[in-house]
Design a protein around this motif. Sequence first.
Motif, mmCIF file in Angstrom:
data_model
loop_
_atom_site.group_PDB
_atom_site.id
_atom_site.type_symbol
_atom_site.label_atom_id
_atom_site.label_comp_id
_atom_site.label_asym_id
_atom_site.label_seq_id
_atom_site.Cartn_x
_atom_site.Cartn_y
_atom_site.Cartn_z
ATOM 1 N N ILE A 83 31.254 41.975 38.423
ATOM 2 C CA ILE A 83 32.281 41.185 37.737
ATOM 3 C C ILE A 83 32.310 41.439 36.236
ATOM 4 O O ILE A 83 33.378 41.608 35.638
ATOM 5 C CB ILE A 83 32.055 39.684 38.007
ATOM 6 N N LYS A 95 35.288 39.281 30.339
ATOM 7 C CA LYS A 95 36.506 39.914 30.841
ATOM 8 C C LYS A 95 37.656 38.903 30.960
ATOM 9 O O LYS A 95 37.447 37.734 31.282
ATOM 10 C CB LYS A 95 36.238 40.578 32.198
ATOM 11 N N HIS A 96 38.871 39.384 30.704
ATOM 12 C CA HIS A 96 40.077 38.547 30.780
ATOM 13 C C HIS A 96 40.550 38.516 32.231
ATOM 14 O O HIS A 96 41.168 39.464 32.705
ATOM 15 C CB HIS A 96 41.158 39.135 29.874
ATOM 16 N N ARG A 97 40.214 37.427 32.936
ATOM 17 C CA ARG A 97 40.547 37.290 34.350
ATOM 18 C C ARG A 97 41.179 35.912 34.587
ATOM 19 O O ARG A 97 40.589 35.038 35.225
ATOM 20 C CB ARG A 97 39.291 37.460 35.221
ATOM 21 N N ARG A 113 41.138 34.080 37.981
ATOM 22 C CA ARG A 113 39.841 33.782 38.585
ATOM 23 C C ARG A 113 38.993 33.018 37.566
ATOM 24 O O ARG A 113 38.225 33.609 36.804
ATOM 25 C CB ARG A 113 39.124 35.075 38.995
ATOM 26 N N TRP A 126 35.410 33.884 36.941
ATOM 27 C CA TRP A 126 35.132 35.184 36.334
ATOM 28 C C TRP A 126 35.618 35.266 34.893
ATOM 29 O O TRP A 126 35.123 36.078 34.120
ATOM 30 C CB TRP A 126 35.816 36.310 37.119
ATOM 31 N N HIS A 127 36.570 34.439 34.527
ATOM 32 C CA HIS A 127 37.286 34.561 33.255
ATOM 33 C C HIS A 127 36.349 34.262 32.076
ATOM 34 O O HIS A 127 35.790 33.171 31.960
ATOM 35 C CB HIS A 127 38.469 33.591 33.248
ATOM 36 N N ALA A 153 38.724 44.218 40.219
ATOM 37 C CA ALA A 153 38.005 43.595 39.107
ATOM 38 C C ALA A 153 36.534 43.350 39.399
ATOM 39 O O ALA A 153 35.680 43.531 38.521
ATOM 40 C CB ALA A 153 38.688 42.274 38.729
ATOM 41 N N ASP A 154 36.217 42.925 40.628
ATOM 42 C CA ASP A 154 34.840 42.564 40.959
ATOM 43 C C ASP A 154 33.999 43.761 41.386
ATOM 44 O O ASP A 154 32.865 43.585 41.850
ATOM 45 C CB ASP A 154 34.816 41.484 42.039
ATOM 46 N N GLY A 170 33.513 45.527 36.835
ATOM 47 C CA GLY A 170 33.358 44.699 35.648
ATOM 48 C C GLY A 170 32.268 45.126 34.674
ATOM 49 O O GLY A 170 32.466 45.098 33.454
ATOM 50 N N PRO A 177 41.680 44.754 34.596
ATOM 51 C CA PRO A 177 40.428 45.458 34.934
ATOM 52 C C PRO A 177 40.507 46.960 34.670
ATOM 53 O O PRO A 177 39.501 47.572 34.282
ATOM 54 C CB PRO A 177 40.253 45.160 36.429
#
Length: 292
Positions: free
Chosen positions: A78, A82-84, A87, A90-91, A122-123, A126, A166
């Motif tokens: 992940i 990160k810009h998620r 989620r 994850w964000h 994304a996962d 990361g 991602p």
Amino acid sequence: MPHVWTIGDLTIHRIVEQEGGFLDAFDMLPDLTAETLSTERDWLTAAGALTADNRLSLAFQSYVVRTPHHVVLVDSCIGNDKHRPTRPEWHGKTDSRFMDGLKAADLSVADIDFVMCTHLHADHVGWNTRLENGRWVPTFPNARYVFEAREFEHWRAADEKAPVFPFQDSVLPVVAAGRADLVAGDHAIGDHIRLMPTPGHTPGHVSIAFGKGRDVAVAPGDLIHSPLQALHPHLSTRFDVDKPAAAATRRAFLERYCDTETMCCMAHFPSPSVGRIRPWREGFRCAPMGEA
């Protein structure tokens, strides 16, 4: 739960970043019926694969495979910062669990020779990069990053139409740093590492097999997310770009490795996440290591 296995001349470490209830089972598996879930509920719950509120329990993790010649990281999970936005879990995440897992395996980022991505969601990309002074830089400074070429082109084209975060923060910076190798779906590295095309989830999705002369271990990525899909291979996820192809590829994979000694390192199965494929009822199951 064990996080390291020695099998043949391989040592395999499991690096867990997150684990727990993910999406509602009916949301994630559009063709799942209430009758099927009711029938399978007890064993799924006992296996830790289904929560009380009908969410599929998934692990988000990487595998590090030590061959006699290389140290390979399969899928980089992940990541932090990160810009998620879709989620929340994850964000902008900033925890140390992934790096702590590497340290527990007596590994540092400098020890990785290859980062191999089954696909570019994304996962799975990361930790390809980390944020340094406001810039994304490769996390693993000595590694070559191996991307399937069709997969890369698929996301490059998508990113030209609308931002694919991602791809922008975890793939393109690796290319810009000159660390990426774009390869065919049957690419091999030495005599211990082989890619196998397993499309359906994404166009260039690959599985990665390890072992000299035979598949001692294999990482199927997102070819299969849940033990429920082993028993019912026709159940594709809503994330599969080609659901019929994903179902066909999944069944072919399960048939190929059924009743063999190949250790399957599942990307998202709940702990312990690894096992050997065995026939079960009308489908298959991933039997824990050491079980007949």
